[in-house]
Write a protein that holds these residues in place. Structure first.
Motif, PDB file in Angstrom:
ATOM      1  N   ALA A  35       0.826  -1.216   0.000  1.00 55.89           N
ATOM      2  CA  ALA A  35       0.000   0.000   0.000  1.00 55.89           C
ATOM      3  C   ALA A  35       0.859   1.263   0.000  1.00 55.89           C
ATOM      4  O   ALA A  35       0.493   2.266  -0.616  1.00 55.89           O
ATOM      5  N   GLU A  36       1.991   1.221   0.676  1.00 56.43           N
ATOM      6  CA  GLU A  36       2.859   2.404   0.799  1.00 56.43           C
ATOM      7  C   GLU A  36       3.726   2.639  -0.428  1.00 56.43           C
ATOM      8  O   GLU A  36       4.234   3.741  -0.635  1.00 56.43           O
ATOM      9  N   ALA A  37       3.910   1.632  -1.263  1.00 56.78           N
ATOM     10  CA  ALA A  37       4.800   1.755  -2.416  1.00 56.78           C
ATOM     11  C   ALA A  37       4.191   2.633  -3.501  1.00 56.78           C
ATOM     12  O   ALA A  37       2.978   2.641  -3.707  1.00 56.78           O
ATOM     13  N   ASP A  38       5.062   3.361  -4.176  1.00 54.83           N
ATOM     14  CA  ASP A  38       4.653   4.186  -5.318  1.00 54.83           C
ATOM     15  C   ASP A  38       4.703   3.399  -6.617  1.00 54.83           C
ATOM     16  O   ASP A  38       4.100   3.790  -7.616  1.00 54.83           O
ATOM     17  N   GLY A  39       5.454   2.309  -6.631  1.00 51.60           N
ATOM     18  CA  GLY A  39       5.596   1.473  -7.812  1.00 51.60           C
ATOM     19  C   GLY A  39       6.183   0.138  -7.408  1.00 51.60           C
ATOM     20  O   GLY A  39       6.606  -0.049  -6.258  1.00 51.60           O
ATOM     21  N   PHE A  40       6.227  -0.795  -8.357  1.00 45.63           N
ATOM     22  CA  PHE A  40       6.611  -2.165  -8.039  1.00 45.63           C
ATOM     23  C   PHE A  40       7.500  -2.773  -9.115  1.00 45.63           C
ATOM     24  O   PHE A  40       7.439  -2.386 -10.280  1.00 45.63           O
ATOM     25  N   ILE A  41       8.271  -3.761  -8.682  1.00 47.74           N
ATOM     26  CA  ILE A  41       8.979  -4.662  -9.576  1.00 47.74           C
ATOM     27  C   ILE A  41       8.489  -6.058  -9.202  1.00 47.74           C
ATOM     28  O   ILE A  41       8.702  -6.504  -8.084  1.00 47.74           O
ATOM     29  N   PHE A  42       7.790  -6.719 -10.123  1.00 47.69           N
ATOM     30  CA  PHE A  42       7.343  -8.090  -9.911  1.00 47.69           C
ATOM     31  C   PHE A  42       8.140  -8.971 -10.861  1.00 47.69           C
ATOM     32  O   PHE A  42       8.204  -8.693 -12.069  1.00 47.69           O
ATOM     33  N   ALA A  43       8.711 -10.034 -10.326  1.00 41.68           N
ATOM     34  CA  ALA A  43       9.511 -10.929 -11.155  1.00 41.68           C
ATOM     35  C   ALA A  43       9.228 -12.371 -10.765  1.00 41.68           C
ATOM     36  O   ALA A  43       8.980 -12.678  -9.600  1.00 41.68           O
ATOM     37  N   SER A  44       9.284 -13.234 -11.771  1.00 45.03           N
ATOM     38  CA  SER A  44       9.036 -14.647 -11.510  1.00 45.03           C
ATOM     39  C   SER A  44       9.818 -15.517 -12.472  1.00 45.03           C
ATOM     40  O   SER A  44       9.962 -15.178 -13.647  1.00 45.03           O
ATOM     41  N   PRO A  45      10.263 -16.659 -11.969  1.00 41.40           N
ATOM     42  CA  PRO A  45      10.743 -17.672 -12.898  1.00 41.40           C
ATOM     43  C   PRO A  45       9.525 -18.282 -13.599  1.00 41.40           C
ATOM     44  O   PRO A  45       8.412 -18.206 -13.071  1.00 41.40           O
ATOM     45  N   GLU A  46       9.745 -18.829 -14.774  1.00 42.18           N
ATOM     46  CA  GLU A  46       8.638 -19.491 -15.461  1.00 42.18           C
ATOM     47  C   GLU A  46       8.605 -20.950 -15.015  1.00 42.18           C
ATOM     48  O   GLU A  46       9.545 -21.700 -15.237  1.00 42.18           O
ATOM     49  N   TYR A  47       7.517 -21.300 -14.346  1.00 43.63           N
ATOM     50  CA  TYR A  47       7.301 -22.674 -13.905  1.00 43.63           C
ATOM     51  C   TYR A  47       6.110 -23.235 -14.669  1.00 43.63           C
ATOM     52  O   TYR A  47       4.996 -22.732 -14.539  1.00 43.63           O
ATOM     53  N   HIS A  48       6.332 -24.258 -15.464  1.00 47.96           N
ATOM     54  CA  HIS A  48       5.266 -24.932 -16.212  1.00 47.96           C
ATOM     55  C   HIS A  48       4.408 -23.952 -17.004  1.00 47.96           C
ATOM     56  O   HIS A  48       3.192 -24.046 -17.026  1.00 47.96           O
ATOM     57  N   GLY A  49       5.055 -22.970 -17.616  1.00 51.76           N
ATOM     58  CA  GLY A  49       4.358 -22.035 -18.482  1.00 51.76           C
ATOM     59  C   GLY A  49       3.613 -20.932 -17.758  1.00 51.76           C
ATOM     60  O   GLY A  49       2.751 -20.283 -18.357  1.00 51.76           O
ATOM     61  N   SER A  50       3.941 -20.672 -16.504  1.00 54.25           N
ATOM     62  CA  SER A  50       3.244 -19.621 -15.760  1.00 54.25           C
ATOM     63  C   SER A  50       4.137 -19.080 -14.642  1.00 54.25           C
ATOM     64  O   SER A  50       5.310 -19.425 -14.565  1.00 54.25           O
ATOM     65  N   ILE A  51       3.535 -18.233 -13.798  1.00 55.29           N
ATOM     66  CA  ILE A  51       4.292 -17.647 -12.698  1.00 55.29           C
ATOM     67  C   ILE A  51       4.469 -18.665 -11.577  1.00 55.29           C
ATOM     68  O   ILE A  51       3.743 -19.660 -11.496  1.00 55.29           O
ATOM     69  N   SER A  52       5.406 -18.395 -10.700  1.00 54.87           N
ATOM     70  CA  SER A  52       5.646 -19.278  -9.567  1.00 54.87           C
ATOM     71  C   SER A  52       4.467 -19.241  -8.597  1.00 54.87           C
ATOM     72  O   SER A  52       3.777 -18.224  -8.468  1.00 54.87           O
ATOM     73  N   GLY A  53       4.250 -20.334  -7.918  1.00 52.20           N
ATOM     74  CA  GLY A  53       3.176 -20.410  -6.929  1.00 52.20           C
ATOM     75  C   GLY A  53       3.363 -19.420  -5.798  1.00 52.20           C
ATOM     76  O   GLY A  53       2.395 -18.822  -5.319  1.00 52.20           O
ATOM     77  N   VAL A  54       4.610 -19.198  -5.395  1.00 50.95           N
ATOM     78  CA  VAL A  54       4.855 -18.286  -4.271  1.00 50.95           C
ATOM     79  C   VAL A  54       4.502 -16.845  -4.628  1.00 50.95           C
ATOM     80  O   VAL A  54       3.963 -16.110  -3.797  1.00 50.95           O
ATOM     81  N   LEU A  55       4.752 -16.424  -5.871  1.00 51.10           N
ATOM     82  CA  LEU A  55       4.383 -15.067  -6.273  1.00 51.10           C
ATOM     83  C   LEU A  55       2.873 -14.952  -6.439  1.00 51.10           C
ATOM     84  O   LEU A  55       2.265 -13.978  -5.993  1.00 51.10           O
ATOM     85  N   LYS A  56       2.252 -15.949  -7.060  1.00 57.14           N
ATOM     86  CA  LYS A  56       0.789 -15.914  -7.203  1.00 57.14           C
ATOM     87  C   LYS A  56       0.129 -15.860  -5.836  1.00 57.14           C
ATOM     88  O   LYS A  56      -0.806 -15.086  -5.612  1.00 57.14           O
ATOM     89  N   ASN A  57       0.625 -16.648  -4.899  1.00 62.08           N
ATOM     90  CA  ASN A  57       0.070 -16.638  -3.548  1.00 62.08           C
ATOM     91  C   ASN A  57       0.213 -15.257  -2.907  1.00 62.08           C
ATOM     92  O   ASN A  57      -0.730 -14.736  -2.310  1.00 62.08           O
TER      93      ASN A  57
END
Length: 188
Positions: A68-90
């Motif tokens: 909530a406090e951030a002005d912007g974000f960097i989201f990054a993920s390894p590709e696992y089975h054609g999608s984002i990692s479970g930990v980032l999705k969670n």
């Protein structure tokens, strides 16, 4: 200006964290304060949609507060089975438009294969747009990431190194140019 980076990898030898470090350093050079929310050190429980959010561990409250406090974000993920990692999705399941609406997001993917993390980046883009955030149009991917880095953490491919640096620079410029929050007019 506060930028929160969330690398979606729990690996101790994470190339996703290494790639995020390049983007974050470029943003810092532009004057941004960049914090990495390391899900290895501050793990979140599995999101279960409970009504009483106070019953979640303190790390959930801390994560949501930092988002909530951030002005912007960097989201990054390894590709696992054609999608984002479970930990980032969670992690992203714990937040909503309240934390992301009108904010700029730099997206980055890593992959073990030569094709890169195209599906991961498309998925992250969809999630960000669903939460009314503004993903930057450039979404670099580090293919064959297990052999892409030098021992000092830079990329062997100088053009890709520059693309990651440009991503951090662009994120800061967009926040400066358009403000930390650019609300979407949903009343049509």
């Amino acid at each position: 200006m506060k930028i929160l980076a969330v690398p979606g990898s729990l690996s101790e030898q994470s190339t996703t964290h290494m790639a995020v470090a390049i983007v974050a350093e470029a943003a810092r050079k532009m004057g941004a304060e960049v914090e990495v929310f390391d899900l290895r050190k501050d793990p979140l429980p599995i999101y279960d949609g409970r009504v009483d959010e106070a019953s979640y561990p303190e790390t959930v409250r801390l994560f949501k507060q930092k988002m909530a406090e951030a002005d912007g974000f960097i989201f990054a993920s390894p590709e696992y089975h054609g999608s984002i990692s479970g930990v980032l999705k969670n992690a992203l399941d714990f937040i909503g438009a309240r934390e992301l609406e009108g904010k700029w997001v730099a997206l980055l993917g890593t992959a073990g294969g030569a094709m890169g993390a195209t599906n991961t980046l498309n998925t992250l883009n969809t999630i960000c747009r669903s939460l009314h955030a503004w993903p930057l149009p450039s979404m670099p991917s580090v293919p064959q990431s297990y052999m892409a880095f030098n021992s000092d953490g830079t990329l062997k491919d100088e053009k890709l190194q520059q693309r990651l640096e440009d991503l951090g620079t662009s994120l800061v410029k967009m926040i400066q140019l358009y403000g930390a929050e650019l609300r979407i007019n949903t009343k049509g």
